[in-house]
Motif scaffolding. Structure first.
Motif, short mmCIF file in Angstrom:
data_model
loop_
_atom_site.label_atom_id
_atom_site.label_comp_id
_atom_site.label_asym_id
_atom_site.label_seq_id
_atom_site.Cartn_x
_atom_site.Cartn_y
_atom_site.Cartn_z
N LEU A 19 22.42 33.40 30.17
CA LEU A 19 21.97 32.22 29.45
C LEU A 19 20.75 32.56 28.61
CD1 LEU A 19 21.99 29.03 29.08
CD2 LEU A 19 20.25 29.04 30.89
N SER A 20 20.70 32.00 27.42
CA SER A 20 19.48 32.08 26.61
C SER A 20 19.34 30.79 25.82
CB SER A 20 19.55 33.28 25.66
OG SER A 20 18.36 33.36 24.88
N ARG A 42 17.78 11.29 36.66
CA ARG A 42 16.60 11.64 37.46
C ARG A 42 15.41 11.93 36.56
NH1 ARG A 42 18.22 13.41 42.51
NH2 ARG A 42 16.02 13.17 43.06
N GLY A 43 14.29 12.23 37.20
CA GLY A 43 13.08 12.59 36.48
C GLY A 43 13.08 14.04 36.09
N LEU A 44 11.94 14.50 35.61
CA LEU A 44 11.81 15.86 35.10
C LEU A 44 11.31 16.82 36.17
CD1 LEU A 44 10.14 15.16 31.67
CD2 LEU A 44 12.55 15.32 32.20
N GLN A 45 11.91 17.98 36.23
CA GLN A 45 11.46 19.05 37.10
C GLN A 45 10.88 20.16 36.23
OE1 GLN A 45 14.55 21.46 38.89
NE2 GLN A 45 13.31 21.85 40.71
N LEU A 46 9.60 20.44 36.39
CA LEU A 46 8.97 21.50 35.61
C LEU A 46 9.46 22.86 36.11
CD1 LEU A 46 6.87 22.38 33.48
CD2 LEU A 46 5.16 22.36 35.32
N LEU A 47 9.95 23.66 35.18
CA LEU A 47 10.45 25.00 35.52
C LEU A 47 9.39 26.06 35.21
CD1 LEU A 47 14.05 24.73 34.05
CD2 LEU A 47 13.33 24.35 36.42
N PHE A 48 8.92 26.06 33.98
CA PHE A 48 7.95 27.06 33.53
C PHE A 48 6.98 26.40 32.55
CE2 PHE A 48 10.24 30.66 35.21
CZ PHE A 48 11.58 30.29 35.13
N TYR A 49 5.77 26.95 32.50
CA TYR A 49 4.87 26.58 31.42
C TYR A 49 4.10 27.81 30.98
CZ TYR A 49 0.88 26.17 34.69
OH TYR A 49 -0.10 26.40 35.61
N ALA A 66 11.56 32.82 32.04
CA ALA A 66 11.12 32.37 30.73
C ALA A 66 10.29 33.46 30.08
CB ALA A 66 10.32 31.08 30.85
N SER A 67 10.30 33.45 28.76
CA SER A 67 9.47 34.40 28.02
C SER A 67 8.90 33.71 26.80
CB SER A 67 10.30 35.63 27.61
OG SER A 67 11.35 35.26 26.75
N ARG A 68 7.77 34.22 26.35
CA ARG A 68 7.11 33.70 25.16
C ARG A 68 6.77 34.90 24.28
NH1 ARG A 68 2.23 29.23 24.99
NH2 ARG A 68 1.93 29.21 22.72
N PRO A 69 7.73 35.36 23.50
CA PRO A 69 7.51 36.56 22.69
C PRO A 69 6.61 36.33 21.48
CG PRO A 69 9.70 35.67 22.31
CD PRO A 69 9.10 34.88 23.42
N GLN A 70 6.57 35.09 21.02
CA GLN A 70 5.70 34.73 19.90
C GLN A 70 4.96 33.44 20.24
OE1 GLN A 70 7.59 34.91 15.95
NE2 GLN A 70 9.36 35.92 16.91
N ASP A 71 3.93 33.16 19.48
CA ASP A 71 3.06 32.02 19.79
C ASP A 71 3.82 30.71 19.91
OD1 ASP A 71 0.68 30.02 18.04
OD2 ASP A 71 0.57 30.63 20.14
N ARG A 72 4.82 30.51 19.04
CA ARG A 72 5.49 29.22 19.01
C ARG A 72 6.96 29.31 19.40
NH1 ARG A 72 3.65 27.95 13.02
NH2 ARG A 72 3.75 30.21 12.99
N GLN A 73 7.28 30.32 20.21
CA GLN A 73 8.66 30.52 20.64
C GLN A 73 8.69 30.64 22.15
OE1 GLN A 73 10.44 34.30 19.59
NE2 GLN A 73 12.47 33.40 19.40
N ILE A 75 11.50 30.93 25.41
CA ILE A 75 12.90 31.21 25.70
C ILE A 75 13.15 31.07 27.19
CG2 ILE A 75 14.73 32.95 25.61
CD1 ILE A 75 13.32 34.09 23.12
N LEU A 76 14.23 30.41 27.53
CA LEU A 76 14.66 30.26 28.92
C LEU A 76 15.91 31.09 29.11
CD1 LEU A 76 14.19 28.68 31.63
CD2 LEU A 76 15.87 27.04 30.78
N SER A 77 15.92 31.92 30.14
CA SER A 77 17.03 32.86 30.32
C SER A 77 17.52 32.88 31.76
CB SER A 77 16.59 34.28 29.95
OG SER A 77 16.10 34.35 28.63
N SER A 78 18.74 33.37 31.89
CA SER A 78 19.28 33.68 33.21
C SER A 78 20.22 34.87 33.05
CB SER A 78 20.03 32.50 33.79
OG SER A 78 20.66 32.86 35.01
N LYS A 79 20.25 35.73 34.05
CA LYS A 79 21.20 36.85 34.01
C LYS A 79 22.56 36.42 34.51
CE LYS A 79 17.70 40.45 34.53
NZ LYS A 79 17.18 41.56 35.37
#
Lengths: 111, 112
Positions: A19-20, A42-49, A66-73, A75-79
């Motif tokens: 997943l990406s 349901r409500g919100l579950q925080l995954l990453f920040y 999760a990754s943040r390769p750039q300041d305003r990007q 990405i949520l991933s799964s293998k």
């Protein structure tokens, strides 16, 4: 003005596939970024920040990352997706930790 | 737990009536926010009230905060069909600059 984009809007994936999900923010710099998951009705579950490039805090141990390769990007991933990963994924940004501004969301169905 | 409660879980009223939703919490807050979510969409920020404020208004919205009772209410006056949505309260806490704690939401249906 600031805008936040998420894609894709809808995704159907088989169990075990990768997943990406991508989120980008325009019109601001150094935002706090968030990934949430929302189960139906349901409500919100925080995954990453993230408070900066390469800085990721995980709230829920699971097979997502999760990754943040750039300041305003952000990405949520799964293998390897699980059935339980199905849900509505929301990205949000915040200028300073108070009000959060949300993207349109990605609906993920894992079959 | 920092989780709170929102009530009611669902509310159905006639167009033109007022809608009141409540949010309670357990630990001290820095601020409390209300958001709206239309079905299948992202959340939209409505209003933020700080812990030293008691009441705020924005158009047809009125939010109150009672820190002694650890509760807040959102009042929508003269409801319209377009107000049909889920409404969430989110609490910002003293010991976290970045996170909000979310309630499960109130599903509001405005009947024409």
């Amino acid at each position: 003005s600031q805008t936040i984009h998420q894609w894709p809007a809808t995704l159907v994936q088989p169990v075990g596939s990768p997943l990406s999900l991508e989120c980008t923010v325009e019109g601001t710099s150094n935002p706090n970024l968030y990934w949430y998951r929302q189960a139906a009705g349901r409500g919100l579950q925080l995954l990453f920040y993230s408070v900066g490039i390469g800085q990721i805090s995980s709230e829920v141990p699971q097979n997502l990352s999760a990754s943040r390769p750039q300041d305003r990007q952000f990405i949520l991933s799964s293998k390897k997706l699980l059935l339980s990963d199905s849900g509505f994924y929301l990205c949000a940004w915040s200028p300073g930790g108070e009000t959060q501004y949300f993207g349109p969301g990605t609906r993920l169905l894992v079959l | 737990s920092q989780q709170g409660e929102e009530d009611p879980q669902a509310l159905s009223i006639q167009e033109g009536e007022n809608a009141t939703m409540n949010c309670s919490y357990k630990t001290s807050i820095n601020n409390l926010q209300w958001y709206r979510q239309n079905s299948g969409r992202g959340l939209v920020h409505l209003i933020l009230i700080r812990s030293n404020e008691r009441e705020k208004h924005s158009g047809r919205l009125r939010v109150t905060l009672d820190t002694s009772k650890k509760s807040s209410s959102l009042l929508i006056t003269a409801s319209r069909a377009a107000d049909t949505a889920s409404y969430f309260c989110a609490r910002g806490f003293m010991d976290s600059n970045y996170q909000l704690i979310w309630g499960a939401g109130t599903k509001l249906i405005i009947k024409p």
